[in-house]
Design an enzyme around this catalytic site. Sequence first.
Site, PDB file in Angstrom:
ATOM      1  NE  ARG A  98      -3.493   2.688   0.747  1.00 10.38           N
ATOM      2  CZ  ARG A  98      -4.331   3.225  -0.152  1.00 10.38           C
ATOM      3  NH1 ARG A  98      -4.566   2.622  -1.295  1.00 10.38           N
ATOM      4  NH2 ARG A  98      -4.916   4.378   0.114  1.00 10.38           N
ATOM      5  CB  CYS A 103      -4.626  12.176   4.960  1.00  5.62           C
ATOM      6  SG  CYS A 103      -6.101  13.192   5.168  1.00  5.62           S
ATOM      7  CB  CYS A 114     -10.701  12.260   2.999  1.00  3.57           C
ATOM      8  SG  CYS A 114      -9.611  12.370   4.431  1.00  3.57           S
ATOM      9  CD  GLN A 119      -8.364   4.964   0.977  1.00  2.00           C
ATOM     10  OE1 GLN A 119      -7.502   5.830   0.960  1.00  2.00           O
ATOM     11  NE2 GLN A 119      -9.024   4.609  -0.098  1.00  2.00           N
ATOM     12  CD  GLU A 142      -1.839  16.516   4.559  1.00  2.00           C
ATOM     13  OE1 GLU A 142      -3.023  16.266   4.295  1.00  2.00           O
ATOM     14  OE2 GLU A 142      -1.233  16.000   5.522  1.00  2.00           O
ATOM     15  N   GLY A 143      -2.565  16.285   0.809  1.00  2.00           N
ATOM     16  CA  GLY A 143      -3.477  16.940  -0.135  1.00  2.00           C
ATOM     17  C   GLY A 143      -3.075  16.709  -1.585  1.00  2.00           C
ATOM     18  CG  ASP A 176      -2.288  12.974  -8.001  1.00  2.00           C
ATOM     19  OD1 ASP A 176      -1.285  13.190  -7.290  1.00  2.00           O
ATOM     20  OD2 ASP A 176      -2.917  11.913  -7.983  1.00  2.00           O
ATOM     21  NE  ARG A 178      -1.501  11.582  -4.792  1.00  2.00           N
ATOM     22  CZ  ARG A 178      -2.533  10.794  -4.571  1.00  2.00           C
ATOM     23  NH1 ARG A 178      -2.636  10.163  -3.421  1.00  2.00           N
ATOM     24  NH2 ARG A 178      -3.455  10.626  -5.487  1.00  2.00           N
ATOM     25  CE  LYS A 204      -1.734   6.210  -4.140  1.00  2.00           C
ATOM     26  NZ  LYS A 204      -2.280   5.924  -2.821  1.00  2.00           N
TER      27      LYS A 204
END
Length: 252
Positions: A98, A103, A114, A119, A142-143, A176, A178, A204
């Site tokens: 994972r 968050c 959220c 999760q 974050e975010g 996004d 990330r 991902k």
Amino acid sequence: MEQAKLESKVLSILEDKIQLIKTSEEGGIYLVGPIRLPVNLYGETVVFRWYCWLQRDIITDDYEEIIEKLSSDNLAEYQQSSVLVYGDFEYNEDALIRMHSICHTGDIFGSKRCDCGFQLKQSMKMIKEHGTGALFYLANHEGRGIGLFSKAMAYVLQENGYDTVEANLNLGFVDDSRNYEDAIHVLKVLRKKPVTLITNNPKKLEALKNSGMHLSGRTPLWGDVSEFNENYLKTKVARSGHLQEEEGCPNG
Ligand SMILES: [Zn+2]
């Protein structure tokens, strides 16, 4: 200020647990661990092995230099990512992975805006029940990579009718931002065999596939729908290409 020299015993203990795992133009990534970490998981004590990593601008395998600089570097001002490993992660044929984006509101406060807190715990439980796996906790996500202060601003917009994607875009961010590169690198150090990714997020999956990591499949992760996060979850599917619901925290 004069820095104190490390005692040789302290150095020899730490040297056994730290390794330079990646070098690039920006410097090196250093991994420390494993550290035994008993965790309270839904009332049951489960023992994970914990590793943490740090980017430094120097590349060296003289770890004394790295360790001696830590106390003067104000590291608490910056978040560091880490990973919880469970079971025979290196050799077991199939492991659950994972990649959890930090968050603050969901994981720590238990915010219902959220589904991140749910999760986080749920994926730890899935890993434990599967027998082996790893949960990466990604501190610069974050975010969806906009940071906590911007996420608070995005929440203000959301309280005024903007959806999670619109809010980010209106603050000048891409939807996004990330990046999974370092986490995937750590994953490859800890395991060469195929992994199953716990996610509903195609980005991902892509990131992992593109890295050359063997992917044996995907396990979805849903749940914890409430009146407070219903719209947020719908937006993930409608606007962010999520396979069903879930994933990361679009300032969510
Ligand atoms: Zn969240």
